[in-house]
Design a protein around this motif. Structure first.
Motif, PDB file in Angstrom:
ATOM      1  N   GLU A  53       0.961  -0.940   0.240  1.00 51.58           N
ATOM      2  CA  GLU A  53      -0.092   0.205   0.040  1.00 51.58           C
ATOM      3  C   GLU A  53       0.890   1.082   0.126  1.00 51.58           C
ATOM      4  O   GLU A  53       2.022   1.351   0.188  1.00 51.58           O
ATOM      5  CB  GLU A  53      -0.716   0.296   1.307  1.00 51.58           C
ATOM      6  N   SER A  54       0.520   2.366  -0.511  1.00 51.67           N
ATOM      7  CA  SER A  54       1.256   3.920  -0.226  1.00 51.67           C
ATOM      8  C   SER A  54       2.105   4.241   0.855  1.00 51.67           C
ATOM      9  O   SER A  54       0.663   3.494   2.118  1.00 51.67           O
ATOM     10  CB  SER A  54      -0.026   4.854  -1.372  1.00 51.67           C
ATOM     11  N   LYS A  57      -1.946   5.287   3.587  1.00 49.28           N
ATOM     12  CA  LYS A  57      -2.717   4.476   3.592  1.00 49.28           C
ATOM     13  C   LYS A  57      -2.126   3.417   5.211  1.00 49.28           C
ATOM     14  O   LYS A  57      -3.115   3.114   6.064  1.00 49.28           O
ATOM     15  CB  LYS A  57      -2.730   3.982   2.152  1.00 49.28           C
TER      16      LYS A  57
END
Length: 194
Positions: A53-54, A57
């Motif tokens: 995920e980023s 996030k």
């Protein structure tokens, strides 16, 4: 379960590795790092399509999920933990987590000991976090914060780290490296500073 821990032995950042086989404990005079032994690291089946995920996030989801877990009493193996206070995100802990996730991904291993021999406590100090008590959870082969936290909550040692009431801050990261055994490598640092 055999646990590995670290203790401050002096103010110069020297540490002595301990083997702890008894229940988790915390003394005002001794700060311990609770982490599960390397054989308890949570891993799953390799999936080359996995991605991390980023960072934003991970920041939002990991904080939400860990605080949700801490918001209610929970059984971690043989130990029962009362609900714990919410924790906050710390960018320095995130940096330390990223260093370790990058190291595990680059060198294709899963361990609390870095490829350079560093300990979780070393990584916190190397990132200018002066800790009083700290813990580290690691995982590999999962694709989301939700999967990582769900796995940790089923592992007594990892669950205890999340629920420990003395821990006040977290930072987490995931690194991806295709062609490695697990593809994704996760680190969660939990700590309280002086």
């Amino acid at each position: 379960m055999l646990l590995s821990g670290l203790r401050r032995s002096d103010l110069c950042g020297q540490y002595k590795e301990l083997a702890i086989t008894s229940k988790y404990f915390l003394s005002a005079a001794v700060a311990l790092l609770f982490c599960s032994c390397d054989s308890d690291v949570l891993t799953t089946t390799l999936n080359e399509s996995y991605s991390c995920e980023s960072a934003d996030k991970i920041n939002n989801e990991m904080l939400r999920l860990v605080n949700a877990a801490r918001s209610e009493a929970r059984r971690c193996g043989d130990e029962t933990y009362e609900a714990a206070s919410p924790i906050i995100w710390d960018i320095t802990l995130e940096k330390a987590a990223k260093v370790h996730s990058d190291d595990m991904a680059e060198h294709d291993f899963v361990s609390h000991t870095g490829s350079d021999g560093s300990t979780p406590g070393d990584r916190l100090i190397n990132n200018d976090y002066v800790w009083d008590v700290s813990a580290e959870n690691i995982s590999a082969g999962v694709e989301s914060s939700e999967e990582a936290v769900a796995g940790w909550l089923t592992s007594p040692g990892h669950c205890a780290n999340i629920m420990h009431p003395a821990l006040e801050e977290i930072g987490a990261a995931c690194s991806r490296q295709s062609g490695t055994k697990y593809v994704t490598y996760w680190t969660l640092e939990l700590a309280t500073s002086y």
